[in-house]
Design an enzyme around this catalytic site. Structure first.
Site, PDB file in Angstrom:
ATOM      1  N   ARG A 225       0.820  -1.210   0.000  1.00  0.00           N
ATOM      2  CA  ARG A 225       0.000   0.000   0.000  1.00  0.00           C
ATOM      3  C   ARG A 225       0.856   1.263   0.000  1.00  0.00           C
ATOM      4  NH1 ARG A 225      -1.947  -3.846   2.839  1.00  0.00           N
ATOM      5  NH2 ARG A 225      -0.858  -3.159   4.715  1.00  0.00           N
TER       6      ARG A 225
ATOM      7  N   HIS B 138       8.223  -7.220  -6.238  1.00  0.00           N
ATOM      8  CA  HIS B 138       6.962  -6.736  -6.803  1.00  0.00           C
ATOM      9  C   HIS B 138       6.727  -5.323  -6.286  1.00  0.00           C
ATOM     10  CE1 HIS B 138       2.836  -6.321  -8.002  1.00  0.00           C
ATOM     11  NE2 HIS B 138       2.724  -7.567  -8.418  1.00  0.00           N
TER      12      HIS B 138
ATOM     13  N   TYR C 263       1.248  -1.840  -4.939  1.00  0.00           N
ATOM     14  CA  TYR C 263       0.063  -1.659  -5.783  1.00  0.00           C
ATOM     15  C   TYR C 263      -0.300  -0.194  -5.968  1.00  0.00           C
ATOM     16  CZ  TYR C 263      -0.684  -6.652  -5.002  1.00  0.00           C
ATOM     17  OH  TYR C 263      -0.544  -8.009  -4.950  1.00  0.00           O
TER      18      TYR C 263
ATOM     19  N   HIS D  94       2.828  -3.283 -12.032  1.00  0.00           N
ATOM     20  CA  HIS D  94       1.599  -3.167 -12.808  1.00  0.00           C
ATOM     21  C   HIS D  94       1.725  -1.884 -13.623  1.00  0.00           C
ATOM     22  CE1 HIS D  94      -0.744  -5.690  -9.599  1.00  0.00           C
ATOM     23  NE2 HIS D  94       0.254  -6.339 -10.140  1.00  0.00           N
TER      24      HIS D  94
ATOM     25  N   GLU E  51       3.936  -6.325 -15.896  1.00  0.00           N
ATOM     26  CA  GLU E  51       3.074  -7.490 -15.684  1.00  0.00           C
ATOM     27  C   GLU E  51       1.872  -7.438 -16.625  1.00  0.00           C
ATOM     28  OE1 GLU E  51       2.095  -8.291 -11.595  1.00  0.00           O
ATOM     29  OE2 GLU E  51       0.736  -9.935 -12.131  1.00  0.00           O
TER      30      GLU E  51
ATOM     31  N   ASP F 214       1.303 -13.246 -16.120  1.00  0.00           N
ATOM     32  CA  ASP F 214       0.499 -13.786 -15.022  1.00  0.00           C
ATOM     33  C   ASP F 214      -0.600 -14.645 -15.646  1.00  0.00           C
ATOM     34  OD1 ASP F 214      -1.717 -13.943 -13.102  1.00  0.00           O
ATOM     35  OD2 ASP F 214      -0.531 -12.569 -11.874  1.00  0.00           O
TER      36      ASP F 214
ATOM     37  N   HIS G 267      -4.145 -13.510 -14.931  1.00  0.00           N
ATOM     38  CA  HIS G 267      -4.472 -12.250 -15.619  1.00  0.00           C
ATOM     39  C   HIS G 267      -4.689 -12.448 -17.117  1.00  0.00           C
ATOM     40  CE1 HIS G 267      -2.272  -9.785 -12.245  1.00  0.00           C
ATOM     41  NE2 HIS G 267      -3.256 -10.523 -11.788  1.00  0.00           N
TER      42      HIS G 267
ATOM     43  N   HIS H 141       3.938 -15.537 -13.409  1.00  0.00           N
ATOM     44  CA  HIS H 141       3.150 -15.652 -12.171  1.00  0.00           C
ATOM     45  C   HIS H 141       2.181 -16.804 -12.396  1.00  0.00           C
ATOM     46  CE1 HIS H 141       3.695 -11.205 -10.697  1.00  0.00           C
ATOM     47  NE2 HIS H 141       4.712 -11.979 -10.369  1.00  0.00           N
TER      48      HIS H 141
ATOM     49  N   ASP I 161      -9.557 -10.775 -12.335  1.00  0.00           N
ATOM     50  CA  ASP I 161      -8.341 -10.831 -11.525  1.00  0.00           C
ATOM     51  C   ASP I 161      -8.594 -11.302 -10.096  1.00  0.00           C
ATOM     52  OD1 ASP I 161      -5.887 -10.590 -10.331  1.00  0.00           O
ATOM     53  OD2 ASP I 161      -5.614  -8.459 -10.744  1.00  0.00           O
TER      54      ASP I 161
ATOM     55  N   HIS J   1      -7.228 -14.605  -7.950  1.00  0.00           N
ATOM     56  CA  HIS J   1      -6.387 -15.791  -8.043  1.00  0.00           C
ATOM     57  C   HIS J   1      -7.012 -16.959  -7.282  1.00  0.00           C
ATOM     58  CE1 HIS J   1      -2.646 -12.961  -8.493  1.00  0.00           C
ATOM     59  NE2 HIS J   1      -3.658 -12.600  -9.251  1.00  0.00           N
TER      60      HIS J   1
ATOM     61  N   GLU K 216       1.268 -17.002  -6.687  1.00  0.00           N
ATOM     62  CA  GLU K 216       0.611 -15.905  -5.955  1.00  0.00           C
ATOM     63  C   GLU K 216      -0.805 -16.365  -5.628  1.00  0.00           C
ATOM     64  OE1 GLU K 216       0.819 -13.045  -9.196  1.00  0.00           O
ATOM     65  OE2 GLU K 216       2.227 -11.877  -8.005  1.00  0.00           O
TER      66      GLU K 216
HETATM   67 ZN    ZN Z   1      -3.662 -10.600  -9.836  1.00  0.00          ZN
HETATM   68 FE    FE Z   2       0.671 -11.415 -10.685  1.00  0.00          FE
HETATM   69 FE    FE Z   3       1.016  -8.275  -9.658  1.00  0.00          FE
END
Ligand code: ZN
Ligand code: FE
Ligand code: FE
Length: 277
Positions: A37, A67, A70, A107, A142, A176, A179, A211, A224, A226, A256
């Site tokens: 975050r 990674h 976000y 991302h 990604e 991914d 995704h 991923h 999206d 998982h 993930e």
């Molecule tokens: Zn995802």
């Molecule tokens: Fe991913």
């Molecule tokens: Fe990701």
């Protein structure tokens, strides 16, 4: 060699994370270099990094994947958000320069109504300000599911960014599986076709990581979410074909999936059993 790992927590340090990876029979791992975050990153502990380097030297861990948080959005409409994202990105790369062989996945961003082309230009212009010749970390875009105004829902959008980057040998892609399936690439029924398309549009030499996730929602759902390996719409047979595909089998794979460390251990055991290399 099968390179497989999972997303682990960095909270107890890098040495701990390396040992945790080995304890679940992983030979790579992914981690957040700071809170997903955002916010300020913890100061680097160089004793811990030295200890981690020894773990890496003495083991089959050869590459690790960071990674990005976000919160960053290099395509934001707000200049303040873009500047803040840029600072985080740059600071993460500076920190990663102290770690052994690593890559940085992010991302690409959301254009929030400005349009895909404007978003792509903003992302590429940030990357051009960030990437220098002496950068050791490989930066990975990604592939995204296409929620909201996410950029990177298609191979064309990713290539649109890459072709605007000047020092483009430092830029690659992380695919991914959840995704791309949610974005409308049928890796279940036509994996060869999807990889051919990737090769035509972006070039498979740009693909540096996968991923590995199952998907709660169906093909082209743009959702999206998982799922654990074998529990979702992609399914175990397709995942088995993915890890063993000639064009993918030598890449590092990262779970993930919604698991704790014990769950990852079980999935890695399952996947190692299915890998024929
Ligand atoms: Zn995802
Ligand atoms: Fe991913
Ligand atoms: Fe990701």
């Amino acid at each position: 060699m099968f390179t497989i790992g999972a997303h682990l927590s960095v909270n107890k340090g890098f040495e701990h994370m390396g040992l945790e990876a080995l304890s679940i029979d992983a030979n790579t791992f992914q981690f957040f270099p700071r809170s997903p975050r955002g916010g300020k990153a913890k100061a680097l502990d160089f004793d811990d990094i030295d200890a981690f380097c020894e773990v890496m030297d003495d083991s089959s861990i050869d590459v690790i994947l960071a990674h990005a948080p976000y919160v960053i959005n290099l395509a934001s409409k707000s200049e303040k958000t873009r500047d803040n994202s840029f600072e985080i990105f740059e600071d993460d790369l500076k920190r990663l320069s102290h770690l052994p062989n690593n890559m940085y996945n992010f991302h690409p961003g959301s254009h929030v109504g400005q349009g895909v082309d404007t978003g792509i230009e903003l992302i590429a212009s940030s990357l051009n300000n960030i990437i220098s010749d002496d950068l050791d970390t490989m930066i990975l875009l990604e592939t995204m599911a296409g929620k909201g105004t996410e950029i990177g829902r298609s191979f064309d959008e990713l290539e649109g960014i890459i072709e605007l980057v000047e020092i483009d040998e430092k830029v690659g892609v992380c695919l991914d599986t959840c995704h791309v399936y949610d974005a409308g690439y049928d890796i279940v029924n036509d994996l060869d076709g999807v990889l051919d398309e990737f090769d035509d549009v972006i070039g498979l030499k740009r693909l540096h990581a996968v991923h590995l996730n199952d998907s709660v929602h169906g093909f082209s759902s743009h959702k999206d979410r998982h799922a654990c390996i074998g529990d979702g719409e992609i399914g175990l047979d397709a995942i088995c074909r993915i890890i063993n595909h000639d064009k993918l089998k030598d890449l590092p794979f990262y779970l993930e999936t919604p698991n704790d460390v014990e769950g990852y251990k079980n999935e890695i055991e399952l996947l190692r059993g299915l890998y024929t290399g």
